[in-house]
Design a protein around this motif. Structure first.
Motif, short mmCIF file in Angstrom:
data_model
loop_
_atom_site.label_atom_id
_atom_site.label_comp_id
_atom_site.label_asym_id
_atom_site.label_seq_id
_atom_site.Cartn_x
_atom_site.Cartn_y
_atom_site.Cartn_z
N TRP A 62 22.45 35.12 32.51
CA TRP A 62 21.26 34.29 32.60
C TRP A 62 19.94 35.06 32.60
O TRP A 62 18.93 34.58 33.09
CB TRP A 62 21.30 33.36 33.83
CG TRP A 62 22.61 32.70 34.15
CD1 TRP A 62 23.80 32.82 33.48
CD2 TRP A 62 22.88 31.81 35.23
NE1 TRP A 62 24.77 32.08 34.06
CE2 TRP A 62 24.26 31.45 35.15
CE3 TRP A 62 22.11 31.29 36.27
CZ2 TRP A 62 24.87 30.58 36.07
CZ3 TRP A 62 22.72 30.43 37.17
CH2 TRP A 62 24.08 30.08 37.07
N ASN A 120 15.23 41.36 43.37
CA ASN A 120 16.31 40.48 42.90
C ASN A 120 16.08 39.06 43.40
O ASN A 120 15.20 38.82 44.24
CB ASN A 120 17.69 41.00 43.31
CG ASN A 120 17.88 41.01 44.80
OD1 ASN A 120 18.05 39.95 45.41
ND2 ASN A 120 17.81 42.17 45.41
N GLY A 121 16.87 38.14 42.88
CA GLY A 121 16.64 36.73 43.18
C GLY A 121 16.85 36.38 44.64
O GLY A 121 16.12 35.59 45.23
N SER A 122 17.88 36.98 45.25
CA SER A 122 18.17 36.69 46.66
C SER A 122 16.98 37.08 47.54
O SER A 122 16.61 36.33 48.45
CB SER A 122 19.40 37.47 47.12
OG SER A 122 20.49 37.25 46.25
N TYR A 155 22.47 27.03 45.35
CA TYR A 155 22.75 28.47 45.35
C TYR A 155 21.41 29.19 45.32
O TYR A 155 20.60 28.98 44.41
CB TYR A 155 23.59 28.89 44.14
CG TYR A 155 23.81 30.37 44.11
CD1 TYR A 155 24.78 30.96 44.92
CD2 TYR A 155 23.03 31.20 43.32
CE1 TYR A 155 24.97 32.34 44.92
CE2 TYR A 155 23.21 32.58 43.31
CZ TYR A 155 24.18 33.13 44.12
OH TYR A 155 24.36 34.50 44.13
N HIS A 156 21.17 30.03 46.33
CA HIS A 156 19.90 30.74 46.38
C HIS A 156 20.08 32.25 46.51
O HIS A 156 19.12 32.95 46.78
CB HIS A 156 19.04 30.20 47.53
CG HIS A 156 18.67 28.76 47.35
ND1 HIS A 156 17.81 28.33 46.36
CD2 HIS A 156 19.05 27.64 48.01
CE1 HIS A 156 17.67 27.01 46.44
NE2 HIS A 156 18.42 26.57 47.42
N GLY A 157 21.30 32.72 46.36
CA GLY A 157 21.54 34.15 46.43
C GLY A 157 22.62 34.49 47.44
O GLY A 157 23.20 33.60 48.07
N GLU A 244 16.34 24.23 43.88
CA GLU A 244 16.34 24.77 42.53
C GLU A 244 15.82 23.65 41.63
O GLU A 244 16.52 22.65 41.46
CB GLU A 244 17.77 25.12 42.08
CG GLU A 244 18.45 26.24 42.82
CD GLU A 244 19.98 26.16 42.69
OE1 GLU A 244 20.53 26.63 41.68
OE2 GLU A 244 20.62 25.61 43.60
N ASP A 278 12.97 27.51 43.91
CA ASP A 278 13.71 28.70 43.48
C ASP A 278 13.95 28.60 41.97
O ASP A 278 14.88 27.95 41.52
CB ASP A 278 15.04 28.76 44.25
CG ASP A 278 15.95 29.90 43.78
OD1 ASP A 278 15.55 30.63 42.86
OD2 ASP A 278 17.05 30.05 44.35
N VAL A 280 14.59 31.19 40.09
CA VAL A 280 15.23 32.44 39.67
C VAL A 280 16.02 32.21 38.37
O VAL A 280 15.98 33.03 37.46
CB VAL A 280 16.13 32.99 40.79
CG1 VAL A 280 16.99 34.15 40.30
CG2 VAL A 280 15.26 33.43 41.97
N ALA A 281 16.69 31.06 38.27
CA ALA A 281 17.47 30.78 37.06
C ALA A 281 16.65 30.01 36.03
O ALA A 281 16.77 30.25 34.83
CB ALA A 281 18.73 30.00 37.41
N LYS A 307 15.66 36.91 37.64
CA LYS A 307 16.46 36.89 36.41
C LYS A 307 15.69 37.19 35.10
O LYS A 307 15.71 38.30 34.63
CB LYS A 307 17.23 35.57 36.31
CG LYS A 307 18.38 35.52 37.32
CD LYS A 307 19.45 34.52 36.95
CE LYS A 307 20.69 34.67 37.80
NZ LYS A 307 20.74 33.82 38.98
#
Ligand SMILES: *Cc1c(COP(=O)(O)O)cnc(C)c1O
Length: 473
Positions: A62, A120-122, A155-157, A244, A278, A280-281, A307
């Motif tokens: 991703w 990083n995303g987390s 999902y957030h990490g 998300e 979030d 991130v994705a 990401k």
């Protein structure tokens, strides 16, 4: 690469390495010629150690946006290496990070004014959680806001803080007793609605507003009502709500009905809770716009990015926030209002240089403008899979799609874990020149934004053979 060397490398992998999200007993017991060793990449293709090429159908988990070996990003990194590869961001600064912050803020919703870097995303999410918590402590004396609202299937990490707001039992349940308490509310996963006892319909509703979507399914928007109930009932306890936007990715590309996100934001405003988005994705063009929040005009208090931020080249992340949040951390040194948080590689200059080149490509190559045709083409192609037995639901937002396979399409009975149906489909794609990685029973299609319509057709053509083959076993 000669065969001897390949076999030796694989053997060494199996005796020294512990891979992420991997059952290593199976990994170690697998055929000595596997796993695949990726030796090179070019455009949307990956090349293995034997020179065989594959479409990178999940953008190297991703992240890849403009393809591999994108000259403008390669060159930007090389130029930066020629100057300096790393210097600390604690007490010093540098030009790539300063310029990148300006560019990110110019692209993000206008209320966001400050950029906090990490890698990083987390951590991008972790930082937003800690900032939100500390914000209330420092702006409202005696604040009792010590919890967060998040969604089931979120999902957030993988760090403990980001796991605390996660809502996927498979990844998160084991750690429950270690985690801080959060309020989980049902997510709008209409295909498998948990807000009501009986299932209410599909989330394929594309385009229609949330209330109308609910009416059509004969529901009253119970998932959103559950969020409101918590926000109202636990007023003064919740520091922030985290979501998300538009797509819950890791849970299986769960697409939210149109209008859900805007309605969710409205609830946060009404009940005076900070909103963490979030992305991130979903950030950087994945959903068809630069950021997913733009689809519904949402202005979060925190925007978490990672990401795709470097075009898929280097680890970098950013947490954007408002002037209001930022100001709550200002004071004299000895007041200790400082945000005591920072990672060693924060704002790594190579990462920032790659990110600047990434954004330049978006502008120069009109990347976003070219997306609608590709997205529509993917929709049309994927729809041809709906007639296959065992295809339960196809969910897509932008160039982000999931095909949920089910044992029985009528009852929506899922495949059992031991069927490993997602993994089997991906394995069947492999010899046909396509690399995918599933999420349980969901086959993910998430190609680089630079993919052509013809290559999209190829991906779906391969799936049209691979799905029935994998189901047959
Ligand atoms: C991948 C992901 C993360 C975690 O990012 P890492 O870089 O793997 O730590 C967080 N949130 C979302 C929505 C993601 O998809």
């Amino acid at each position: 690469m000669d065969n001897r060397r390949k076999i030796d490398l694989i053997a060494a992998d199996k005796t020294t390495i512990w891979h992420p999200f991997t059952q290593m007993a199976e990994w170690a017991a697998d055929d000595p010629s596997r796993p695949l060793i990726i030796a090179a990449g070019k455009g949307v293709y990956l090349y293995d150690a034997d020179g065989k090429k594959y479409i990178d159908g999940v953008s190297s988990l991703w992240v890849t946006l403009h393809g591999h070996r994108k000259k403008k990003i390669d060159d930007a990194i090389k130029r930066q290496v020629g100057r300096i590869s790393h210097s600390t961001f604690l007490g010093l600064t540098h030009e790539p990070a300063i310029r990148l912050a300006g560019e990110l803020l110019a692209l993000a919703p206008g209320n966001l004014r400050r950029v906090f870097y990490s890698d990083n995303g987390s951590t991008a999410v972790e930082i937003a959680l800690k900032m939100a918590y500390q914000y209330w402590k420092q702006s409202v004396p005696g604040s009792k806001r010590n919890t967060f609202l998040s969604l089931e299937n979120a999902y957030h990490g993988d760090t403990i803080g980001s796991v605390s707001v996660g809502g996927m039992d498979l990844f998160h349940a084991k750690f429950r007793s270690l985690l801080f308490k959060t309020c989980h509310v049902p997510s709008p996963y209409c295909y498998r609605c948990s807000a009501r006892a009986r299932r209410v319909g599909g989330s394929r509703a594309g385009g229609i507003p949330f209330q109308r979507h609910c009416r059509r399914l004969g529901c009253r928007g119970e998932c959103l009502a559950a969020a409101e109930k918590i926000l109202k009932g636990r007023r003064g306890e919740i520091a922030a709500a985290v979501v998300e936007p538009l797509v819950q990715g890791a849970a299986g590309m769960l697409t939210m009905p149109h209008g859900y996100l805007a309605a969710f934001e409205k609830l946060c405003r009404k009940h005076d809770v900070l909103l963490i988005c979030d992305e991130v994705a979903t950030g950087f063009g994945r959903t068809g716009k630069m950021f997913a929040v733009e689809h519904e005009g949402v202005k979060p208090d925190f925007l978490c990015l990672s990401k795709g931020i470097t075009g898929g080249y280097l680890p970098l992340a950013a947490t954007l926030t408002t002037e209001k949040v930022y100001r709550a951390f200002l004071g004299r040194h000895e007041e200790f209002k400082t945000f005591f948080h920072g990672h060693t590689y924060t704002a790594n200059p190579l990462g920032c240089a790659a990110a600047l080149a990434n954004l330049r490509i978006f502008a120069d190559e009109k990347v976003l403008k070219k997306l609608p045709r590709k997205i529509d083409h993917l929709t049309a192609e994927l729809s041809t899979l709906l007639s296959l037995p065992h295809v339960g639901e196809i969910r897509q937002r932008g160039l982000m799609a999931g095909i949920e396979l089910v044992k029985d399409a009528k009852t929506r009975e899922p495949f059992a874990a031991q069927d490993k149906i997602g993994a089997r489909v991906c394995a069947a794609c492999r010899p046909r020149g396509l690399i995918l990685r599933p999420l349980g029973n969901v086959v993910v299609v998430l190609p680089p934004l630079s993919i052509t319509e013809r290559e999209i057709t190829t991906i779906v053509r391969i799936l049209r053979t691979a799905i029935p083959e994998a189901v047959r076993g």
